[in-house]
Design an enzyme around this catalytic site. Structure first.
Site, PDB file in Angstrom:
ATOM      1  N   ASP A  35       0.833  -1.204   0.000  1.00  0.00           N
ATOM      2  CA  ASP A  35       0.000   0.000   0.000  1.00  0.00           C
ATOM      3  C   ASP A  35       0.867   1.253   0.000  1.00  0.00           C
ATOM      4  O   ASP A  35       0.541   2.252  -0.651  1.00  0.00           O
ATOM      5  CB  ASP A  35      -0.924   0.009   1.227  1.00  0.00           C
ATOM      6  CG  ASP A  35      -2.016  -1.050   1.133  1.00  0.00           C
ATOM      7  OD1 ASP A  35      -2.186  -1.617   0.034  1.00  0.00           O
ATOM      8  OD2 ASP A  35      -2.688  -1.298   2.149  1.00  0.00           O
ATOM      9  N   GLN A  37       3.895   1.644  -1.267  1.00  0.00           N
ATOM     10  CA  GLN A  37       4.461   1.859  -2.604  1.00  0.00           C
ATOM     11  C   GLN A  37       3.412   2.428  -3.557  1.00  0.00           C
ATOM     12  O   GLN A  37       3.690   3.338  -4.342  1.00  0.00           O
ATOM     13  CB  GLN A  37       5.009   0.539  -3.159  1.00  0.00           C
ATOM     14  CG  GLN A  37       6.257   0.034  -2.459  1.00  0.00           C
ATOM     15  CD  GLN A  37       6.619  -1.367  -2.911  1.00  0.00           C
ATOM     16  OE1 GLN A  37       5.858  -2.307  -2.709  1.00  0.00           O
ATOM     17  NE2 GLN A  37       7.775  -1.508  -3.529  1.00  0.00           N
ATOM     18  N   ASP A  39       0.711   4.180  -2.761  1.00  0.00           N
ATOM     19  CA  ASP A  39       0.406   5.563  -2.380  1.00  0.00           C
ATOM     20  C   ASP A  39       1.498   6.522  -2.841  1.00  0.00           C
ATOM     21  O   ASP A  39       1.213   7.654  -3.254  1.00  0.00           O
ATOM     22  CB  ASP A  39       0.234   5.664  -0.859  1.00  0.00           C
ATOM     23  CG  ASP A  39      -1.033   4.970  -0.375  1.00  0.00           C
ATOM     24  OD1 ASP A  39      -1.930   4.742  -1.211  1.00  0.00           O
ATOM     25  OD2 ASP A  39      -1.119   4.665   0.826  1.00  0.00           O
ATOM     26  N   LEU A  85     -36.007  -9.533 -15.445  1.00  0.00           N
ATOM     27  CA  LEU A  85     -35.975 -10.983 -15.622  1.00  0.00           C
ATOM     28  C   LEU A  85     -37.236 -11.614 -15.052  1.00  0.00           C
ATOM     29  O   LEU A  85     -37.753 -11.178 -14.021  1.00  0.00           O
ATOM     30  CB  LEU A  85     -34.755 -11.594 -14.912  1.00  0.00           C
ATOM     31  CG  LEU A  85     -33.375 -11.287 -15.489  1.00  0.00           C
ATOM     32  CD1 LEU A  85     -32.299 -11.807 -14.547  1.00  0.00           C
ATOM     33  CD2 LEU A  85     -33.214 -11.913 -16.867  1.00  0.00           C
ATOM     34  N   GLU A 115     -25.199 -17.868 -13.074  1.00  0.00           N
ATOM     35  CA  GLU A 115     -24.435 -16.809 -12.429  1.00  0.00           C
ATOM     36  C   GLU A 115     -25.133 -16.367 -11.148  1.00  0.00           C
ATOM     37  O   GLU A 115     -26.358 -16.261 -11.118  1.00  0.00           O
ATOM     38  CB  GLU A 115     -24.308 -15.599 -13.370  1.00  0.00           C
ATOM     39  CG  GLU A 115     -23.828 -15.941 -14.768  1.00  0.00           C
ATOM     40  CD  GLU A 115     -24.097 -14.820 -15.769  1.00  0.00           C
ATOM     41  OE1 GLU A 115     -24.147 -13.651 -15.346  1.00  0.00           O
ATOM     42  OE2 GLU A 115     -24.274 -15.125 -16.964  1.00  0.00           O
ATOM     43  N   LYS A 117     -26.884 -14.036  -8.622  1.00  0.00           N
ATOM     44  CA  LYS A 117     -27.647 -12.797  -8.815  1.00  0.00           C
ATOM     45  C   LYS A 117     -27.323 -11.853  -7.656  1.00  0.00           C
ATOM     46  O   LYS A 117     -27.899 -11.948  -6.577  1.00  0.00           O
ATOM     47  CB  LYS A 117     -29.141 -13.085  -8.883  1.00  0.00           C
ATOM     48  CG  LYS A 117     -29.997 -11.885  -9.263  1.00  0.00           C
ATOM     49  CD  LYS A 117     -31.455 -12.294  -9.440  1.00  0.00           C
ATOM     50  CE  LYS A 117     -32.300 -11.105  -9.865  1.00  0.00           C
ATOM     51  NZ  LYS A 117     -32.347 -10.048  -8.831  1.00  0.00           N
ATOM     52  N   LYS A 318     -35.038 -17.507  -7.916  1.00  0.00           N
ATOM     53  CA  LYS A 318     -35.059 -16.675  -6.713  1.00  0.00           C
ATOM     54  C   LYS A 318     -35.024 -17.529  -5.446  1.00  0.00           C
ATOM     55  O   LYS A 318     -35.712 -18.541  -5.348  1.00  0.00           O
ATOM     56  CB  LYS A 318     -36.310 -15.800  -6.700  1.00  0.00           C
ATOM     57  CG  LYS A 318     -36.414 -14.864  -7.899  1.00  0.00           C
ATOM     58  CD  LYS A 318     -35.505 -13.651  -7.739  1.00  0.00           C
ATOM     59  CE  LYS A 318     -36.117 -12.648  -6.789  1.00  0.00           C
ATOM     60  NZ  LYS A 318     -35.372 -11.368  -6.781  1.00  0.00           N
ATOM     61  N   CYS A 415     -35.998  -8.852  38.979  1.00  0.00           N
ATOM     62  CA  CYS A 415     -35.777  -8.648  40.417  1.00  0.00           C
ATOM     63  C   CYS A 415     -36.019  -7.213  40.861  1.00  0.00           C
ATOM     64  O   CYS A 415     -36.082  -6.939  42.064  1.00  0.00           O
ATOM     65  CB  CYS A 415     -34.371  -9.088  40.807  1.00  0.00           C
ATOM     66  SG  CYS A 415     -33.054  -8.039  40.134  1.00  0.00           S
ATOM     67  N   CYS A 430     -28.051  -6.346  34.839  1.00  0.00           N
ATOM     68  CA  CYS A 430     -28.531  -6.518  36.206  1.00  0.00           C
ATOM     69  C   CYS A 430     -27.358  -7.096  36.988  1.00  0.00           C
ATOM     70  O   CYS A 430     -26.858  -8.171  36.642  1.00  0.00           O
ATOM     71  CB  CYS A 430     -29.728  -7.463  36.258  1.00  0.00           C
ATOM     72  SG  CYS A 430     -30.182  -7.965  37.933  1.00  0.00           S
TER      73      CYS A 430
END
EC number: 6.5.1.2
Length: 673
Positions: A35, A37, A39, A85, A115, A117, A318, A415, A430
Site C-alpha cells: 500500500d 508503494q 500511495d 428478468l 451466475e 444474482k 429466486k 428482580c 442486572c
C-alpha cells in the site's frame, strides 16, 4: 509553462503502472506492491497533474477520488433497454422455462450459464476506444441517470480497458453489471453512520444505491463499493458469440467477473447448481438473492427474443426472502446468565425464509436508540441461515404518528434492582447475583449438552426448580434428593430417580466440560479444552496468571483476563469450593492414543454442518492424528474443515488464503500413500 517530454512520459508510465496495480489488487485479489508503494506512486502522479492539468486524462487513477458536487443527475437514454428478468422459484419453474424456449427454437442442444444474482444496483458503463466515457443507472430500463463521476470512484471499474493479445479495443462497448457493497463493509459503514448520528442503511443494497446516488462524488469515493460485470449492451469492433465468451472477454479487459459463474451442457446440472447455491449463499462476502440462468448462445438468444420486458433466454431462480417488513408490536426484555438485559422484538407474524417469525433480536438498548426504533413502527426483519432473526431498522416513511418511543430500562424486569452499564460496553446489566432470571439462565447453561449434560433438566425444569425454591445456586443441583420432590405433581418415583442418576453421573464429567459449564466470558468449548490440557485441574487453573494463559495458543489477552477475573471473584471461589465438596471430580480427559502423526504441527478450524459426522467427532479424528483444533481462523491456521452453511469463518479463511477442506479431502490426508 511547456511540459517536457520526460514529464509527459512519466505521467503516462505512472498511469499505466497504477492501473495495472489496481487491476491486480481489486480484480485479481493478488497485490503486486505494498500500500505504501502504491500511495507513493499515486502521490507522484497527483503532483504532476496538479502542476500540469493538461496531463490529467479521464482514465487517470487520480480521478477516482470524486469531483465537485452536482445539483442533479442528467438523464441518459439506454440505446438498448436494460431488461428485467422473469422469476423461477423451484425446479418445476426452471423446467417450464426451458420447455417454453424449446417450443420456439426446437430441442437442439443448448448450453447454459448460471451466475449468482448479486443484490445490488444495475449499471451500464460505456467505453469509447477503450476509455470509460459514461456510466448510468438502470432507471426504468429505458432511461437512467448519469452517475459517471461516482462510478469512476469504484476501484474495480476499469477506467481504460486492457487490450487482448495486441488486438484493437472495441470502438464502442457498453458493459453491464452490478454495483454492490460487501457485507463486512456494509456493517462498518453502518457503525460509522450510527456513531456520527446519521441515518443507517437497512441492507447492503440500499447502502450501495444510496452511495451511488450521491450528488457529491467524494462521498461515494469514501465508501468501498465493488462491481461485477455480467453482460454487454451494444458493441462494435469486437466479435462476441456467447455469454461464456463474453464473460471471458470482460475478464481479460480488466473487469471483475464473478468466479462462481458456471457453464453447463446438462440441464439437470443447472438445477443441481441452483440448489447448491441455496446453502452456499450464507458463506459469501456479499448478498445474493438468487442465481441467473441464461441460454449461452447469442444466436439462440436473438431467436428467442423478448416478451414484454423479460428476455425469453434468461430467468432468475429466486431464493426465499431473507428480509421482510412487518409491524413491531412490543419490546420485551430477557435477562441472561451474566445479567445482560437483552431486548427482543414482538412482531406481527411474517413468513421469512420458509418459517413464520414472531420474535426477533434487537441486540441491545443502544441499537434501538441509535436507530430510533419505536413500538408500532413498520420494521425490516432479516434472517440469514440459522442466525436468529433480527430487526434491521424502521421504515421511517411509513410512520403515522401513533408510534411510541421505547423507554430504556432503569431496573431489572425480574428482580427490580437498578441496572448498570459496565465500562465502555453498550449493554445494560442486572448486577444482582441473586436475580432469579440470572440463576435460571445459569442453570440452563450448566446442564446443557455441551457442558454437564444433565438429562431431564432443561429450560422448563430450571424455571420450576427455582420457583419451587429447590435451587438457589448451581451447587444446589447436587443437593437435590428424593425428599426434595416429595409429593410434587409431575415428579413420580421413576422420574426423580432418573434425574438424580443423571445429576450423579454429571459429577464425573471431564475438566473441559466443567470449565465450559462455568460460563467464563470468552471461553467456549475449544478454549476450555485447551485450558484443561494445560492446567489439568480446577485449583491449578484458578491460580493461573495472565502470562501463563496467553502462552497457550488460541488464548488471547481478553480471554486470559476474563479467566483471571472469574477466579479472583469471591463468589466464584465459593462456587468451586462447594462443587468440589459435593463430589464434582473435574478430572482431565484421558488423552487418546495417537493413531498417526500425519497432521502433527497442523492447526485446524471446523465450521458448518459436516456430512455424516459431528464436529466433536471430526475434532477427535484430527487430534488422533496429531492435529490441533482451534476456535477462530487466523494467519496461523493451516486448514479450515468446512461443511454446509459455513458462514463467516469460510469467508475469512478465503481472504487469508487458508486452505479449505471437505471431509473427503481430510480423509485423503490420512490415507497411507
Amino acid at each position: 509553462m511547456a511540459v517536457s517530454e520526460q514529464t509527459v512520459a512519466r505521467a503516462a508510465s505512472l498511469r499505466d503502472e497504477l492501473n495495472l496495480y489496481n487491476h491486480h489488487y481489486y480484480t485479481l485479489d493478488a497485490p503486486l506492491v505494498s500500500d505504501a508503494q502504491y500511495d507513493s506512486l499515486l502521490n507522484e502522479l497527483r503532483a504532476i497533474e496538479a502542476e500540469y492539468p493538461e496531463l490529467r486524462t479521464p482514465d487517470s487513477p487520480t480521478q477516482r477520488v470524486g469531483s465537485a458536487p452536482l445539483s442533479k443527475f442528467p438523464k441518459v437514454q439506454h440505446p438498448v433497454p436494460m431488461l428485467s428478468l422473469g422469476n423461477a422459484f423451484n425446479a418445476d419453474d426452471l423446467a417450464a422455462w426451458r420447455r417454453r424456449a424449446e417450443q420456439i427454437i426446437g430441442t437442439q442442444p443448448m448450453s447454459y450459464t448460471v451466475e449468482p444474482k448479486i443484490d445490488g444496483l444495475a449499471v451500464a458503463l460505456t467505453y469509447i476506444n477503450g476509455v470509460f466515457s459514461v456510466g448510468a443507472t438502470r432507471g426504468n430500463g429505458e432511461i437512467g441517470e448519469d452517475i459517471t463521476a461516482n462510478l469512476r470512484t469504484i476501484r474495480d471499474v476499469p477506467l481504460r480497458l486492457q487490450p487482448i493479445d495486441g488486438q484493437a479495443l472495441p470502438e464502442r462497448i457498453e458493459v453491464r453489471g452490478e454495483v454492490y457493497l460487501p457485507i463486512e463493509s456494509f456493517n462498518q459503514l453502518n457503525e460509522r453512520q450510527a456513531h456520527a448520528g446519521e441515518k443507517v442503511f437497512a441492507n447492503p443494497r440500499n447502502a450501495a444505491a444510496g452511495s451511488l446516488r450521491q450528488l457529491d462524488s467524494t462521498i461515494t469515493a469514501s465508501r468501498p463499493l465493488r462491481f461485477f460485470a455480467y453482460a454487454v449492451g451494444p458493441f462494435s469492433g469486437v466479435e462476441l458469440k456467447s455469454q461464456a465468451q463474453t464473460l471471458d472477454t470482460l475478464r481479460t479487459y480488466g473487469f471483475s467477473v464473478n468466479p462462481d459463474t458456471r457453464l453447463f451442457a446438462d440441464f439437470e446440472a443447472v438445477i443441481e447448481y441452483c440448489h447448491e447455491w441455496m446453502s452456499r449463499r450464507e458463506s459469501l462476502s456479499y448478498e445474493v438473492d438468487g442465481v441467473v440462468v441464461k441460454i449461452n448462445d447469442f444466436a439462440m438468444q436473438r431467436e428467442l427474443g423478448v416478451v414484454g420486458r423479460d428476455p425469453r433466454w434468461a430467468i432468475a431462480y429466486k431464493f426465499p426472502a431473507r428480509e421482510e417488513t412487518t409491524t413491531l408490536l412490543n419490546i420485551v426484555i430477557n435477562v441472561g446468565r451474566t445479567g445482560k438485559l437483552i431486548p427482543n422484538a414482538v412482531l406481527e407474524p411474517v413468513s421469512l425464509g420458509g418459517t413464520t417469525v414472531q420474535h426477533a433480536s434487537l441486540h441491545n438498548a443502544d441499537y434501538i436508540i441509535s436507530r430510533d426504533i419505536r413500538i408500532g413502527d413498520r420494521v425490516v426483519v432479516k434472517r440469514a441461515g440459522d442466525v436468529i432473526p433480527y430487526v434491521i431498522g424502521p421504515i421511517v416513511e411509513a410512520r403515522t404518528g401513533d408510534e411510541r418511543v421505547w423507554p430504556a430500562p432503569t431496573h431489572c424486569p425480574t428482580c427490580g434492582q437498578p441496572v448498570e452499564q459496565i465500562g465502555d460496553e453498550v449493554d445494560i446489566y442486572c448486577v444482582n447475583n441473586t436475580c432469579p432470571a440470572r440463576l435460571i439462565r445459569s442453570i440452563e447453561h450448566w446442564v446443557s449438552r455441551g457442558a454437564m449434560d444433565i438429562v431431564g433438566m432443561g429450560e422448563r425444569q430450571a424455571s420450576q426448580f427455582v420457583e419451587m425454591g429447590l435451587i438457589k445456586s448451581i451447587p444446589d443441583i447436587y443437593r437435590l434428593t428424593v425428599d426434595s420432590f416429595g409429593g410434587r405433581e409431575g415428579y413420580g418415583e421413576r422420574r426423580v430417580a432418573n434425574l438424580l442418576n443423571a445429576i450423579e453421573e454429571s459429577k464425573r464429567r471431564p475438566l473441559d466440560r466443567v470449565i465450559t459449564a462455568l460460563g467464563i466470558n470468552g471461553v467456549g468449548t475449544v478454549a476450555a479444552a485447551d485450558l484443561a490440557r494445560y492446567f489439568r485441574s480446577l485449583p491449578a487453573l484458578a491460580q493461573a496468571t495472565i502470562e501463563q494463559l496467553t502462552a497457550i495458543e488460541g488464548i488471547g489477552g481478553s480471554t486470559a483476563q476474563s479467566v483471571v477475573d472469574f477466579f479472583n471473584t469471591p463468589a466464584n471461589q465459593q462456587l468451586i469450593a462447594e462443587l468440589l465438596a459435593l463430589g464434582l471430580k473435574a478430572e482431565p480427559s484421558e488423552v487418546a492414543e495417537l493413531q498417526s502423526d500425519r497432521l502433527a504441527g497442523k492447526s485446524f478450524v471446523i465450521t458448518g454442518t459436516l456430512p455424516g459426522i459431528s464436529r466433536e467427532a471430526a475434532q477427535a479424528l484430527i487430534e488422533a492424528h496429531g492435529g490441533k483444533v482451534g476456535g477462530s481462523v487466523s494467519k496461523k491456521t493451516d486448514y479450515l474443515l468446512a461443511g454446509e452453511a459455513a458462514g463467516s469463518k469460510l469467508t475469512k479463511a478465503q481472504s487469508l488464503g487458508v486452505k479449505v477442506l471437505s471431509m473427503d479431502e481430510l480423509h485423503a490426508l490420512l490415507v497411507d500413500e
